[in-house]
Design an enzyme around this catalytic site. Structure first.
Site, PDB file in Angstrom:
ATOM      1  N   GLY A 688      -0.486   9.432   8.495  1.00 15.25           N
ATOM      2  CA  GLY A 688      -0.765   8.509   7.371  1.00 15.25           C
ATOM      3  C   GLY A 688       0.173   7.563   6.891  1.00 15.25           C
ATOM      4  N   CYS A 689      -0.284   6.374   6.170  1.00 19.66           N
ATOM      5  CA  CYS A 689       0.627   5.699   5.616  1.00 19.66           C
ATOM      6  C   CYS A 689       1.265   6.057   4.260  1.00 19.66           C
ATOM      7  CB  CYS A 689       0.133   4.351   5.312  1.00 19.66           C
ATOM      8  SG  CYS A 689      -1.382   4.530   4.546  1.00 19.66           S
TER       9      CYS A 689
END
Length: 871
Positions: A688-689
């Site tokens: 995930g970012c």
């Protein structure tokens, strides 16, 4: 095999100074005593201030780079550090940047000699006075009126620079008269223009010894006292000839020389490249004159002197990093070659070269025997006239590749770039080559850059290039695995020395890197963009050594409607070795894919059955699942079903969170997960970012955690996706910040799982479109300083092209559109047991699409950063 030449290497064509040993990093006051001129209390540098400046300079490079250059620059007398020529345009347009750079140098105890002109200002003043500037052969014709205006102007510009420096706390001394002696260049042709015949070195040395930066104008005087105008470039060159500095710097608005394609030339080695350059059609006008003049200058200076053409904003980077920032010009060295010992003029000198830096009580006897071996066997030696570098190659024979039998290079040899010259010659004459290196060799990263493949065996690395036949590579690897250096027999000098020094020890096979599609990689430590070893990153980038795929990869993108899908399409469009064959979006089916220019692609609405059948037929090399959480499972299972039926194994990369906690999938964060695992993987869970930036911001301190890190994260609204919601409603976000999922967010669990340490994560969304900022509070289990922590991060991420460790806290507005993570801040509380670190990331790039492409490159067999603009 190679002697331990502990050096740092300059990017590509540039190689620089010896790396500073740990014991020397403090740069003690004793360094000042080595200088050839006396110092006073006024100019002694406080080590605390010096350390702070070293830390600040580290924002343009690593702390090691900064310290090694300081060590080099302070090893000569102060006036021999650098001559810097400042053009008039720099004084007008970049005065603040120039003075800031000079303040840095002054604070760390470096005293460049500054000489300036004022050409553009003089032209304007003359035009305002109704005098048209006259030039002959590029030299200003100077009459009495012009000289009067020029003299007043030069004094004014000199005072402006001196006053600005004094305002910033830098003691500067104007040296405006009596610095250059001169005769008339040609009085009839150019009037009051001088040809420099002498330099007043004593005035310069006195200024520096009293703690002042000397600021000179390019005015000269005859023995009779007549003032003459001198071109500032000429004045700088004459200063350099008199002082013989390590560096001659020409500050330029353009920041360097540029080739025919408009690309900045990183380095020019004149001995090897001058004739070729001057024959090129694009080398003309000012570029041609500049190269010619610099060659004439360097021909009269010590070989260690170099010229840099650089923008004032990049002065620190040019002086204090391996990469530099402008154009570096040096003489370099031409190579000689011999194929017989009788061609060497001095065999004793050759023996001394072969034995230098080699350990062992029997080294001298071993070298004698090695020379006897060379008398009986064909070889070719490559070396420079001073024997600062020597390479010996044994030619290919039946059943054996050509072998680089020994290579020894001194510090001076690295400084003058002979290492690159040697390998250029080797590649011209030997289409394929094999050589071995100790695993702890500090130049290991440089050897990786020269090789196509490598294999590691307990303490040794074997490299090769140019071997195309897979069977030959396998045979070579097997031989090395079983026998180590001994496979090279008597041809390898280091092997002989080792045998003489100790009994053979049992050796075990370690990992290897080859040109196979998914090789297992050795755990080497390669530094960043300029190819030198740091020995601090346990999981270094593999770079182009991973490149083994010999055709473009066929990519299918499932779920191409969102922001991430669009970014990935743009990246694949610019990738030289990837092609989009299918894009699937239920909403856009039947429409033309925009932003992809390699071929026309029409959106499809692929079903799991379509995916299964395409996998059966082996049509796709990589499936990218760009779908929301909880949606991609049927498509993944379809790929698995197709694999079972056909045996074809494509790579699946899932951008959702569906498989990030599944140990059957490889977690795709190359900077923290062993790259060899990703290279071997066929199913990769893209991180995930938020999670990527948080992990990179915390990971180096995991062994030092004294409690739970707290991450306060703020994202632009693109992170909320394209489906309308309060979190991507700009009107709702204006003058607002929205917290959500303040406990138990999936990224909290993701980061905790990957780090093996619990963290607390509090996400928020704000009104900007893209970019994430983390403020991370980390309790420590012992007292640490900001400097120590930052060095820890620089060491851990050495060589990473998508992680940048900076001094100040990074900002969101500067990360948008960039493909990596910036980490900075490093504020430690007064107890020393809590640090606050900030990290920024573009959530659509390194937080999603760029990370996906990085994983695709690794798993598909391309260079790791291919198609990715690095930091």
């Amino acid at each position: 095999m190679y002697s331990a030449c502990a050096v740092a290497l300059r990017a590509g064509a540039r190689r620089v100074v010896r790396r500073v040993p740990k014991s020397a990093r403090a740069l003690p006051r004793a360094a000042a005593a080595r200088r050839q001129i006396s110092t006073t209390a006024a100019r002694s540098t406080d080590l605390t201030t010096r350390g702070m400046i070293v830390q600040t300079l580290s924002s343009v490079g690593s702390k090691r780079e900064v310290q090694q250059y300081l060590s080099l620059f302070t090893s000569v007398s102060s006036q021999r550090f650098a001559v810097i020529k400042v053009g008039g345009a720099i004084l007008t347009d970049y005065l603040d940047e120039l003075c800031a750079a000079l303040k840095f140098l002054y604070t760390v105890g470096l005293y460049p000699v500054i000489v300036h002109g004022a050409g553009p200002q003089l032209n304007r003043l003359l035009e305002d006075a109704g005098v048209e500037p006259q030039f002959e052969e590029g030299i200003r014709v100077t009459d009495a009126k012009t000289l009067r205006v020029a003299r007043d102007l030069f004094l004014q510009e000199n005072l402006k620079l001196v006053n600005k420096l004094e305002e910033m706390g830098v003691h500067a001394q104007p040296l405006t008269t009596g610095m250059f002696r001169a005769d008339y260049l040609n009085k009839e042709k150019w009037g009051l223009v001088g040809k420099v015949t002498g330099v007043n070195k004593q005035a310069i040395e006195t200024a520096i010894s009293n703690g002042y930066l000397p600021i000179l104008t390019s005015m000269a005087e005859t023995d009779d006292g007549q003032i003459l105008n001198v071109n500032a470039d000429v004045a700088a060159a004459e200063l350099a000839r008199a002082l013989e500095p390590l560096k001659v710097v020409y500050l330029s608005e353009k920041g360097g020389l540029f080739d025919a394609g408009g690309q900045k030339i990183s380095a020019i080695n004149l001995d090897e490249e001058y004739e070729h350059l001057m024959s090129q059609a694009w080398v003309k006008y000012g570029t041609r004159l500049k190269i010619k003049e610099i060659k004439e200058l360097l021909d009269t200076l010590p070989r260690t002197t170099s010229v840099a053409i650089i923008h004032p904003e990049e002065l620190q980077k040019e002086l204090f990093t391996d990469s530099g920032a402008g154009t570096l010009i040096r003489r370099g060295s031409k190579l000689q070659a011999s194929t017989s010992l009788s061609e060497f003029k001095d065999l004793e000198a050759l023996k001394s070269v072969l034995i230098r830096d080699r350990e062992g009580p029997d080294a001298k006897e071993t070298v004698e025997k090695y020379l006897d071996f060379l008398k009986e066997n064909p070889f070719k030696a490559y070396f420079d006239s001073s024997m600062n570098a020597l390479a010996i190659v044994l030619p290919a024979s039946e059943g054996r590749q050509a072998t680089l039998a020994t290579l020894t290079i001194t510090k001076s040899g690295w400084l003058t770039n002979i290492a690159d010259n040697i390998f250029t010659a080797l590649k011209k004459e030997h289409p394929s080559l094999v050589w071995t290196v100790k695993e702890d060799d500090e130049n290991l990263g440089w050897f990786f850059d020269k090789a196509d493949g490598s294999i590691t065996r307990q303490g040794d690395v074997m490299f090769w290039y140019g071997i195309e036949n897979g069977d030959e590579i396998v045979k070579l690897m097997k031989d090395f695995t079983e026998n180590g250096r001994a496979m090279l027999g008597n041809s390898n000098l280091e092997s002989r020395l080792r045998q003489a020094a100790s009994k053979p020890a049992a050796q075990q096979v370690r990992g290897y890197s080859t040109l196979a599609r998914r090789p297992a990689l050795p755990k080497f430590s390669i530094s960043n963009r300029r190819g030198y070893l740091t020995q601090t990153n346990p999981n270094p980038p593999v770079g182009k050594q991973n490149a083994s795929m010999d055709r473009p990869a066929r990519v299918a993108l499932i779920g191409a409607r969102g922001y991430t899908g669009q970014e990935l399409i743009r990246l694949i469009d610019s990738h030289p070795n990837m092609e989009l064959h299918h894009v699937s979006s239920r909403e856009l089916a039947g429409k033309k894919l925009e932003g992809y220019n390699k071929q026309e692609v029409i959106y499809e609405n692929l079903s799991p059955e379509d995916v299964r059948d395409m996998e059966k037929r082996g049509e796709i090399d990589c499936w990218v699942m760009a779908l929301p959480n909880g949606v991609c499972k049927p498509f993944v299972e379809a790929v698995w079903e197709g694999r079972k039926a056909s045996g074809h194994k494509s790579v699946i990369i899932d951008l959702s969170a569906d498989y990030r906690f599944d140990n059957k999938w490889t977690y795709g964060l190359p900077e923290l997960v062993q790259r060899s695992n990703i290279i071997q993987a066929t199913q990769i869970a893209n991180p995930g970012c938020y999670a990527t930036a948080a992990q990179l911001g915390i990971s180096p301190l995991v062994p030092h955690l004294g409690g739970m890190p707290h991450v306060f994260g703020v994202s632009g609204y693109s992170g909320a996706g394209t489906k309308p919601s309060p979190k991507n409603d700009v009107e709702n976000l204006t003058n607002n910040i929205i917290p959500y999922s303040l406990t138990g967010h999936i990224h909290e669990r993701e980061v905790s799982s990957q780090l093996g340490a619990e963290i607390a994560f509090m996400p928020h969304v704000a009104v900007w479109f893209r970019g994430i900022h983390h403020t991370i509070s980390i309790p420590l289990n012992k007292s640490m300083t900001s400097r120590d922590i930052r060095q820890l991060y620089q060491d851990r991420y050495a060589g990473e092209k998508l992680v940048k460790v900076v001094g100040e806290a990074p900002s969101v507005k500067n990360i948008g559109g960039k493909h990596g993570v910036e980490i900075g801040g490093f504020e430690v509380d007064k107890s020393g047991r809590r640090v606050v670190i900030c990290a920024t990331i573009d959530n659509l790039l390194k937080g999603a699409a760029t990370q996906c492409l990085q994983n695709m490159n690794l798993a598909l067999g391309y260079a790791e950063y291919e198609g990715i603009p690095t930091m």
